[in-house]
Write a protein that holds these residues in place. Structure first.
Motif, PDB file in Angstrom:
ATOM      1  N   ILE A  15     -18.572  74.406  -8.444  1.00 52.20           N
ATOM      2  CA  ILE A  15     -19.806  73.614  -8.536  1.00 52.20           C
ATOM      3  C   ILE A  15     -20.801  74.308  -9.472  1.00 52.20           C
ATOM      4  O   ILE A  15     -21.457  73.665 -10.292  1.00 52.20           O
ATOM      5  N   SER A  16     -20.852  75.644  -9.384  1.00 53.87           N
ATOM      6  CA  SER A  16     -21.810  76.364 -10.235  1.00 53.87           C
ATOM      7  C   SER A  16     -21.427  76.237 -11.712  1.00 53.87           C
ATOM      8  O   SER A  16     -22.293  76.101 -12.578  1.00 53.87           O
ATOM      9  N   MET A  17     -20.113  76.257 -12.009  1.00 51.83           N
ATOM     10  CA  MET A  17     -19.673  76.074 -13.406  1.00 51.83           C
ATOM     11  C   MET A  17     -20.112  74.716 -13.928  1.00 51.83           C
ATOM     12  O   MET A  17     -20.553  74.571 -15.064  1.00 51.83           O
ATOM     13  N   ASP A  18     -19.948  73.711 -13.044  1.00 48.52           N
ATOM     14  CA  ASP A  18     -20.306  72.340 -13.414  1.00 48.52           C
ATOM     15  C   ASP A  18     -21.806  72.245 -13.721  1.00 48.52           C
ATOM     16  O   ASP A  18     -22.204  71.732 -14.779  1.00 48.52           O
ATOM     17  N   VAL A  23     -26.397  71.723 -17.527  1.00 46.08           N
ATOM     18  CA  VAL A  23     -27.758  72.056 -17.988  1.00 46.08           C
ATOM     19  C   VAL A  23     -27.728  72.665 -19.395  1.00 46.08           C
ATOM     20  O   VAL A  23     -28.584  72.377 -20.213  1.00 46.08           O
ATOM     21  N   LYS A  24     -26.665  73.456 -19.676  1.00 49.80           N
ATOM     22  CA  LYS A  24     -26.553  74.040 -21.027  1.00 49.80           C
ATOM     23  C   LYS A  24     -26.394  72.948 -22.077  1.00 49.80           C
ATOM     24  O   LYS A  24     -26.967  73.041 -23.161  1.00 49.80           O
TER      25      LYS A  24
ATOM     26  N   ILE B 208     -16.904  69.380  -5.159  1.00 46.91           N
ATOM     27  CA  ILE B 208     -16.013  70.269  -5.914  1.00 46.91           C
ATOM     28  C   ILE B 208     -15.044  69.440  -6.767  1.00 46.91           C
ATOM     29  O   ILE B 208     -14.843  69.722  -7.944  1.00 46.91           O
ATOM     30  N   ILE B 209     -14.502  68.375  -6.170  1.00 47.29           N
ATOM     31  CA  ILE B 209     -13.592  67.510  -6.931  1.00 47.29           C
ATOM     32  C   ILE B 209     -14.320  66.897  -8.121  1.00 47.29           C
ATOM     33  O   ILE B 209     -13.837  66.922  -9.257  1.00 47.29           O
ATOM     34  N   SER B 210     -15.517  66.387  -7.847  1.00 45.48           N
ATOM     35  CA  SER B 210     -16.277  65.754  -8.924  1.00 45.48           C
ATOM     36  C   SER B 210     -16.651  66.777 -10.002  1.00 45.48           C
ATOM     37  O   SER B 210     -16.609  66.486 -11.198  1.00 45.48           O
ATOM     38  N   SER B 211     -16.952  68.009  -9.585  1.00 47.01           N
ATOM     39  CA  SER B 211     -17.268  69.064 -10.553  1.00 47.01           C
ATOM     40  C   SER B 211     -16.052  69.409 -11.414  1.00 47.01           C
ATOM     41  O   SER B 211     -16.168  69.587 -12.624  1.00 47.01           O
ATOM     42  N   LEU B 212     -14.895  69.499 -10.763  1.00 48.48           N
ATOM     43  CA  LEU B 212     -13.663  69.817 -11.506  1.00 48.48           C
ATOM     44  C   LEU B 212     -13.413  68.770 -12.589  1.00 48.48           C
ATOM     45  O   LEU B 212     -13.103  69.109 -13.733  1.00 48.48           O
ATOM     46  N   ILE B 213     -13.550  67.494 -12.195  1.00 48.69           N
ATOM     47  CA  ILE B 213     -13.320  66.419 -13.171  1.00 48.69           C
ATOM     48  C   ILE B 213     -14.325  66.523 -14.312  1.00 48.69           C
ATOM     49  O   ILE B 213     -13.995  66.397 -15.484  1.00 48.69           O
TER      50      ILE B 213
END
Lengths: 127, 392
Positions: A15-18, A23-24, B208-213
């Motif tokens: 989630i933090s990577m996302d 934002v970047k 988490i799934i949505s972030s991965l995608i």
């Protein structure tokens, strides 16, 4: 947008990577990504971020709301919550720390950007 | 006089002796016949025995049957109970306390008996709302009642039962039964906390799934593939909205349809950048979708809306999408979804196409929601859908 620095407090790596990527992509600078209270305070002192994106369920002996409370008292910083808590009792607790916003996961990019734009505008106004 | 008393004692003993051998009881006629005693005397003795508690009476049809009572001395009974019990007289003085109550408070019996409850500082029972109820009951207003008591720290829970009581001399009193419900309340609270925690984890996992995608999408240049990944992300968000709505509904078993629809529309508007000229009219007031149907229902609506938003209207023109949902009773629902856009393309057969959106719609309805759909594509697209919840 002149160099607005954002600290991301999130204990889930993916989630933090996302969030970091999102934002970047829109021109913000990330001052750090941290997962526990003491790292938040260290980053705040060393990097002086302008905006803090705060998860509530984090590692360590304080939760995100308690960290935000301390940030408000000691540094006069108003955070933006990003949390999976959507129930009223947690929201009420969080609102006592006078946040700039309260976003419920899953993150919608448009919502996040709107919030950051609002926070950035507020910063400019206060300067 | 004393001869009379002696005689009635003897007669009473005879009646009791007889009843001892007849556990199922005897009628006045039976007793009168067996003891060769006249009915009036039998009736008089039985009444005396009834009042003193040695005999009980039961009506069987029109007959009244008398038998020896199976009474246990009240003090033994009180001590046998796992609850803490206290008996007050009309003056609110303690006349009896069982062993559990003494253990609970740490008092000796001698110290406790005779204390007026309002002046005592006994835990739980001397609290204001309990005392108020006691005085109301002693004044004769109302019947037995239960008061829930919780200490300030939320660590102890008691159920205080107040029962109006009458003493031998006819004066009123109160029996207080104190039931320790701490364990069960704590278990209940833990369970609620666990449910909240699980909802939180579900939403976090969906994030988490949505972030991965999303992370994957950002590394892709091809705009078509990027779009596909966005679509997948949208489906995850539709799911997560169902969970959010479920968690907030009062019984956590139903989705409040109009709230869910509003939030989904709002979400799609933002994520797909839908112009304000396109209106969505929702009519689903009071409809609650049961849990087993909620997820496919959410995905279904997400596909229908996405289709309309993406294909029905050409850029910069307005349009109207109508969602009409009704509860037909017996767990069956009818949904009419329509837009006034340009309709499906001629070559596309909604019943057989393998485009992902429409085949999701079709399969969700047919394979998961025990439902049927009819599609009319003329001026705009019009779906009539019936579906059935399983009924848990």
């Amino acid at each position: 947008m002149d160099d607005i620095k954002i600290l991301i407090v999130e204990d889930d790596a993916i989630i933090s990577m996302d969030i970091e990527q999102r934002v970047k992509k829109h021109g913000y600078i990330v001052s750090g990504v941290v997962d526990r209270p003491e790292k938040v305070f260290a980053n705040v002192m060393n990097e002086r971020p302008d905006i803090i994106l705060m998860d509530i369920n984090i590692k360590g002996d304080m939760d995100g709301v308690e960290v935000a409370e301390k940030l408000l008292d000691e540094f006069d910083i108003h955070v933006i919550y990003i949390t999976a808590y959507s129930d009223m009792s947690m929201r009420e607790r969080a609102l006592k720390t006078e946040p700039l916003g309260y976003l419920v996961k899953p993150i919608r990019e448009s919502e996040l950007l709107e919030m950051l734009g609002y926070a950035a505008g507020k910063l400019k106004f206060n300067q | 006089m004393s001869r009379q008393i002696e005689e009635s004692k003897r007669e009473l003993a005879r009646v009791m002796e007889l009843l001892k051998d007849e556990p199922r009881g005897l009628s006045i006629t039976d007793i009168s016949r067996i003891l060769n005693m006249n009915r009036n005397s039998v009736s008089k003795y039985l009444n005396m025995l009834l009042i003193s508690g040695h005999v009980d009476m039961r009506s069987i049809g029109v007959a009244k049957v008398y038998f020896l009572s199976h009474r246990v001395p009240i003090s033994a009974m009180l001590d046998f109970s796992s609850d803490a019990i206290l008996v007050l007289n009309a003056d609110q003085r303690i006349v009896q306390a069982n062993d559990n109550f003494l253990t609970f408070t740490g008092y000796e019996r001698d110290e406790m008996v005779g204390i007026r409850l309002p002046e005592s500082s006994l835990p739980v029972v001397s609290n204001a709302s309990v005392l108020q109820s006691i005085s109301e009951l002693l004044r004769g207003s109302g019947e037995s009642r239960e008061i829930e008591w919780e200490d300030d720290s939320g660590n102890y829970f008691f159920l205080v039962k107040l029962i109006p009581t009458v003493f031998d001399d006819g004066s009123p009193g109160i029996t207080i039964i104190l039931e320790d419900v701490t364990e069960i309340r704590k278990a209940l609270r833990d369970k609620e906390r666990l449910i909240d925690e699980i909802h939180l984890r579900v939403r976090n996992n969906l994030q988490i799934i949505s972030s991965l995608i999303n992370i994957q999408a950002s590394s892709i240049e091809d705009i078509n593939i990027k779009d596909l990944l966005r679509e997948a992300e949208g489906r995850i968000i539709a799911l997560s909205l169902v969970h959010e709505n479920l968690h907030h509904s009062t019984d956590q078993q139903h989705v409040i349809a109009d709230e869910y629809l509003e939030s989904l529309v709002e979400d799609l508007r933002k994520s797909m950048g839908i112009p304000v000229g396109i209106k969505v009219i929702i009519a689903a007031e009071g409809v609650r979708i049961p849990f087993d149907c909620a997820i496919p229902f959410g995905l279904l609506i997400n596909e229908l809306l996405t289709n309309s938003f993406r294909h029905a209207f050409s850029k910069n023109t307005g349009g109207i999408v109508k969602i009409n949902l009704e509860d037909d009773g017996k767990d069956s629902f009818s949904l009419i979804f329509s837009d006034n856009g340009k309709g499906l393309p001629e070559w596309l057969d909604p019943y057989t196409t393998d485009s992902l959106g429409l085949s999701l719609i079709r399969n969700l309805i047919e394979r998961q929601m025990s439902g049927k759909m009819a599609v009319i594509s003329e001026k705009g697209t019009h779906y009539e859908i019936n579906f059935q919840a399983d009924g848990v």
